[in-house]
Design a protein around this motif. Structure first.
Motif, PDB file in Angstrom:
ATOM      1  N   ILE A 318      22.672 -37.271 -46.505  1.00 31.92           N
ATOM      2  CA  ILE A 318      21.641 -37.091 -45.475  1.00 31.92           C
ATOM      3  C   ILE A 318      20.514 -36.230 -46.037  1.00 31.92           C
ATOM      4  N   ILE A 319      19.277 -36.719 -45.904  1.00 37.00           N
ATOM      5  CA  ILE A 319      18.116 -35.901 -46.263  1.00 37.00           C
ATOM      6  C   ILE A 319      17.516 -35.384 -44.960  1.00 37.00           C
ATOM      7  N   VAL A 320      17.394 -34.063 -44.840  1.00 35.20           N
ATOM      8  CA  VAL A 320      16.867 -33.464 -43.606  1.00 35.20           C
ATOM      9  C   VAL A 320      15.570 -32.740 -43.905  1.00 35.20           C
ATOM     10  N   ARG A 321      14.581 -32.903 -43.049  1.00 33.94           N
ATOM     11  CA  ARG A 321      13.360 -32.123 -43.208  1.00 33.94           C
ATOM     12  C   ARG A 321      13.600 -30.712 -42.682  1.00 33.94           C
ATOM     13  N   GLY A 322      13.553 -29.733 -43.569  1.00 34.87           N
ATOM     14  CA  GLY A 322      13.777 -28.343 -43.170  1.00 34.87           C
ATOM     15  C   GLY A 322      12.516 -27.725 -42.592  1.00 34.87           C
ATOM     16  N   VAL A 323      12.645 -26.526 -42.042  1.00 36.20           N
ATOM     17  CA  VAL A 323      11.505 -25.839 -41.420  1.00 36.20           C
ATOM     18  C   VAL A 323      11.395 -24.429 -41.990  1.00 36.20           C
ATOM     19  N   GLU A 324      10.292 -23.765 -41.711  1.00 33.86           N
ATOM     20  CA  GLU A 324      10.108 -22.399 -42.203  1.00 33.86           C
ATOM     21  C   GLU A 324      11.112 -21.478 -41.505  1.00 33.86           C
ATOM     22  N   GLU A 325      11.584 -20.464 -42.253  1.00 33.26           N
ATOM     23  CA  GLU A 325      12.577 -19.549 -41.690  1.00 33.26           C
ATOM     24  C   GLU A 325      11.917 -18.463 -40.868  1.00 33.26           C
ATOM     25  N   GLU A 326      11.252 -18.854 -39.795  1.00 25.93           N
ATOM     26  CA  GLU A 326      10.646 -17.852 -38.922  1.00 25.93           C
ATOM     27  C   GLU A 326      10.912 -18.249 -37.473  1.00 25.93           C
ATOM     28  N   ASP A 327      10.923 -17.258 -36.583  1.00 30.26           N
ATOM     29  CA  ASP A 327      11.259 -17.490 -35.171  1.00 30.26           C
ATOM     30  C   ASP A 327      12.504 -18.359 -35.048  1.00 30.26           C
ATOM     31  N   PHE A 328      12.403 -19.384 -34.187  1.00 30.18           N
ATOM     32  CA  PHE A 328      13.563 -20.237 -33.934  1.00 30.18           C
ATOM     33  C   PHE A 328      13.928 -21.044 -35.188  1.00 30.18           C
ATOM     34  N   GLY A 329      12.952 -21.238 -36.070  1.00 33.11           N
ATOM     35  CA  GLY A 329      13.217 -21.947 -37.332  1.00 33.11           C
ATOM     36  C   GLY A 329      14.288 -21.254 -38.167  1.00 33.11           C
ATOM     37  N   LEU A 330      14.369 -19.935 -38.061  1.00 39.66           N
ATOM     38  CA  LEU A 330      15.386 -19.187 -38.799  1.00 39.66           C
ATOM     39  C   LEU A 330      16.786 -19.561 -38.311  1.00 39.66           C
ATOM     40  N   SER A 331      16.925 -19.734 -36.998  1.00 34.71           N
ATOM     41  CA  SER A 331      18.240 -20.080 -36.429  1.00 34.71           C
ATOM     42  C   SER A 331      18.654 -21.474 -36.873  1.00 34.71           C
ATOM     43  N   ILE A 332      17.697 -22.385 -36.888  1.00 34.23           N
ATOM     44  CA  ILE A 332      18.004 -23.757 -37.291  1.00 34.23           C
ATOM     45  C   ILE A 332      18.352 -23.796 -38.778  1.00 34.23           C
ATOM     46  N   MET A 333      17.572 -23.082 -39.596  1.00 37.48           N
ATOM     47  CA  MET A 333      17.841 -23.077 -41.039  1.00 37.48           C
ATOM     48  C   MET A 333      19.182 -22.412 -41.358  1.00 37.48           C
ATOM     49  N   ASN A 334      19.607 -21.449 -40.539  1.00 38.72           N
ATOM     50  CA  ASN A 334      20.928 -20.837 -40.722  1.00 38.72           C
ATOM     51  C   ASN A 334      22.021 -21.907 -40.630  1.00 38.72           C
ATOM     52  N   ARG A 335      21.885 -22.839 -39.658  1.00 40.06           N
ATOM     53  CA  ARG A 335      22.879 -23.926 -39.520  1.00 40.06           C
ATOM     54  C   ARG A 335      22.751 -24.904 -40.685  1.00 40.06           C
ATOM     55  N   LEU A 336      21.507 -25.204 -41.076  1.00 41.94           N
ATOM     56  CA  LEU A 336      21.297 -26.183 -42.154  1.00 41.94           C
ATOM     57  C   LEU A 336      21.799 -25.652 -43.503  1.00 41.94           C
ATOM     58  N   LYS A 337      21.647 -24.337 -43.717  1.00 41.82           N
ATOM     59  CA  LYS A 337      22.137 -23.754 -44.969  1.00 41.82           C
ATOM     60  C   LYS A 337      23.637 -23.970 -45.093  1.00 41.82           C
ATOM     61  N   LYS A 338      24.341 -23.704 -43.998  1.00 42.39           N
ATOM     62  CA  LYS A 338      25.798 -23.822 -44.051  1.00 42.39           C
ATOM     63  C   LYS A 338      26.211 -25.279 -44.136  1.00 42.39           C
ATOM     64  N   ALA A 339      25.564 -26.127 -43.336  1.00 46.49           N
ATOM     65  CA  ALA A 339      25.952 -27.539 -43.317  1.00 46.49           C
ATOM     66  C   ALA A 339      25.736 -28.180 -44.680  1.00 46.49           C
ATOM     67  N   SER A 340      24.717 -27.718 -45.420  1.00 44.71           N
ATOM     68  CA  SER A 340      24.366 -28.339 -46.705  1.00 44.71           C
ATOM     69  C   SER A 340      24.961 -27.571 -47.879  1.00 44.71           C
ATOM     70  N   SER A 341      25.771 -26.546 -47.621  1.00 45.56           N
ATOM     71  CA  SER A 341      26.236 -25.635 -48.674  1.00 45.56           C
ATOM     72  C   SER A 341      25.052 -25.169 -49.515  1.00 45.56           C
ATOM     73  N   GLN A 342      24.003 -24.739 -48.849  1.00 47.11           N
ATOM     74  CA  GLN A 342      22.796 -24.146 -49.477  1.00 47.11           C
ATOM     75  C   GLN A 342      22.006 -25.136 -50.326  1.00 47.11           C
ATOM     76  N   ASN A 343      22.164 -26.425 -50.096  1.00 48.32           N
ATOM     77  CA  ASN A 343      21.406 -27.413 -50.886  1.00 48.32           C
ATOM     78  C   ASN A 343      20.017 -27.588 -50.260  1.00 48.32           C
ATOM     79  N   ILE A 344      19.157 -26.581 -50.497  1.00 46.11           N
ATOM     80  CA  ILE A 344      17.845 -26.517 -49.851  1.00 46.11           C
ATOM     81  C   ILE A 344      16.779 -26.332 -50.913  1.00 46.11           C
ATOM     82  N   ARG A 345      15.694 -27.059 -50.797  1.00 53.05           N
ATOM     83  CA  ARG A 345      14.685 -27.026 -51.857  1.00 53.05           C
ATOM     84  C   ARG A 345      13.302 -27.144 -51.224  1.00 53.05           C
ATOM     85  N   ARG A 346      12.338 -26.440 -51.827  1.00 58.05           N
ATOM     86  CA  ARG A 346      10.943 -26.552 -51.385  1.00 58.05           C
ATOM     87  C   ARG A 346      10.253 -27.606 -52.255  1.00 58.05           C
ATOM     88  N   VAL A 347       9.474 -28.485 -51.639  1.00 62.34           N
ATOM     89  CA  VAL A 347       8.828 -29.537 -52.451  1.00 62.34           C
ATOM     90  C   VAL A 347       7.318 -29.403 -52.366  1.00 62.34           C
TER      91      VAL A 347
END
Ligand code: TXA
Ligand code: MG
Length: 347
Positions: A318-347
């Motif tokens: 699954i490729i997911v579009r991530g969001v900036e880690e600010e406000d509510f985006g931080l809460s969402i990225m917290n779940r995405l970090k764990k779900a992806s085992s930290q497979n997160i990259r800026r393009v």
């Protein structure tokens, strides 16, 4: 075990409510909706019942549970050293998606608190669970009603998938409004600290506790989290996940490249409505549109369910579009970090 399903989507039936409270009184387990995610509930003061929650979920015993209450006065029996000024603030935020850590009283079973000196308490904003707590007249211990490591359930189908045959009953209360778990706020020490980000962001809670801090582990990979649950693998579907953060154009270009690269895999894509034009008529096995990137509430609401649907479609990656880690985006990225085992990259 035969699991009984109760349909409370439109009305809360009195007879059924009595049956459910009976199950909980005799030490049984019931999956119950809340406004965040479904909980796997037991009488929170019954040690055996609470231990059975860990068995049903395959949850590590050192990960403590939240006690759910329906009236703020129930705090006093369960805690010690609560400050009046904190109570006045919490009153403004409850019922709602906020879990507060207090010093525990001696009536809290070790099974609930995983032998810590503290206890997590939350008053959920959902009529079904509130009525059950009122009638049971005991706090309900409830983790999210998923098998350990899986995405939290936000509708009854997800609960049935993980828990059918493992617990006594499941209540169908429709879809959860928020879709990610409550914010965990530690008030047991001098400095108020967010241990798990959620719907209530640091920016919102700062208005109540101006000196609030974030747990170090939410900022630095190496720090040990104070909330035991934060150290475990979490929210993960069977598919692998890759999260990409970037501007529209960079993001879309990178995904188109990856689609070529992964042409032998069954790919799932989770993007915003704005990305539709780019991906609509591409040959992609499964696409989820997560609403607008200017309002992340829809993304949060469908996140876990989308992971489960991707698994149902045998998606491999699954490729997911991530969001900036600010406000509510931080809460969402917290779940995405764990779900992806930290497979997160800026393009
Ligand atoms: O929205 C929610 O919070 C949902 C619904 C069902 O209420 N519940 C939920 O529970 O997410 P669970 O067990 O999946 O997550 C509870 C989190 C875990 O990370 C756990 O480690 C932490 O709260 N926690 C519980 N008691 C704690 C304590 N005394 N000190 C620090 N962290 C604690
Ligand atoms: Mg959980």
């Amino acid at each position: 075990m035969k699991t009984k399903i109760y349909d409370f989507k439109n009305t809360i039936k009195n007879n059924s409510l009595n049956e459910i409270v009976g199950i909980l009184k005799s030490g049984g387990l019931v999956a119950i909706p809340t406004e965040t995610v479904y909980g796997l509930g037991a009488n929170g003061l019954n040690k055996t019942a609470v231990s059975n929650i860990f068995k049903a979920k395959n949850r590590p015993m050192d990960n403590p549970l939240i006690l759910h209450i329906s009236n703020i006065d129930q705090i006093y029996d369960l805690t010690t050293d609560v400050k009046n000024e904190d109570i006045r603030k919490i009153e403004k935020l409850w019922p709602g998606p906020l879990t507060v850590i207090f010093n525990k009283s001696e009536i809290i079973p070790d099974e609930v608190s995983a032998k810590l000196d503290t206890v997590a308490i939350r008053m959920p904003n959902n009529e079904i669970i509130s009525k059950i707590i009122d009638r049971l007249d005991k706090p309900i211990a409830a983790p999210s009603a998923n098998l350990s490591t899986k995405p939290s359930p936000t509708n009854v189908d997800a609960v049935i998938e993980d828990m059918d045959g493992r617990i006594d009953a499941i209540i169908d209360g429709g879809d959860c409004n928020i879709g990610i778990e409550s914010t965990v706020l530690d008030l047991s020490e001098d400095i108020p600290r967010i241990l798990r980000p959620g719907f209530y962001t640091k920016e919102i809670l700062e208005k109540y506790w101006p000196n609030i801090e974030m747990d170090l582990s939410l900022k630095e990979k190496s720090a040990t989290p104070k909330s035991p649950g934060q150290k475990y693998k979490h929210y993960a579907p069977n598919a692998t996940i890759e999260v990409l953060i970037g501007d529209d154009e960079d993001f879309r270009k990178e995904v188109l490249n990856l689609l070529d690269e992964y042409s032998d895999k069954k790919i799932g894509l989770m993007v915003f409505d704005d990305d539709k034009e780019t991906f609509n008529n591409k040959n992609i096995e499964s696409i989820v549109y997560m609403g607008s990137k200017d309002d992340l509430s829809y993304m949060a609401k469908i996140l876990f369910d989308s992971f489960r649907k991707m698994d149902d479609n045998n998606i491999e990656h699954i490729i997911v579009r991530g969001v900036e880690e600010e406000d509510f985006g931080l809460s969402i990225m917290n779940r995405l970090k764990k779900a992806s085992s930290q497979n997160i990259r800026r393009v």
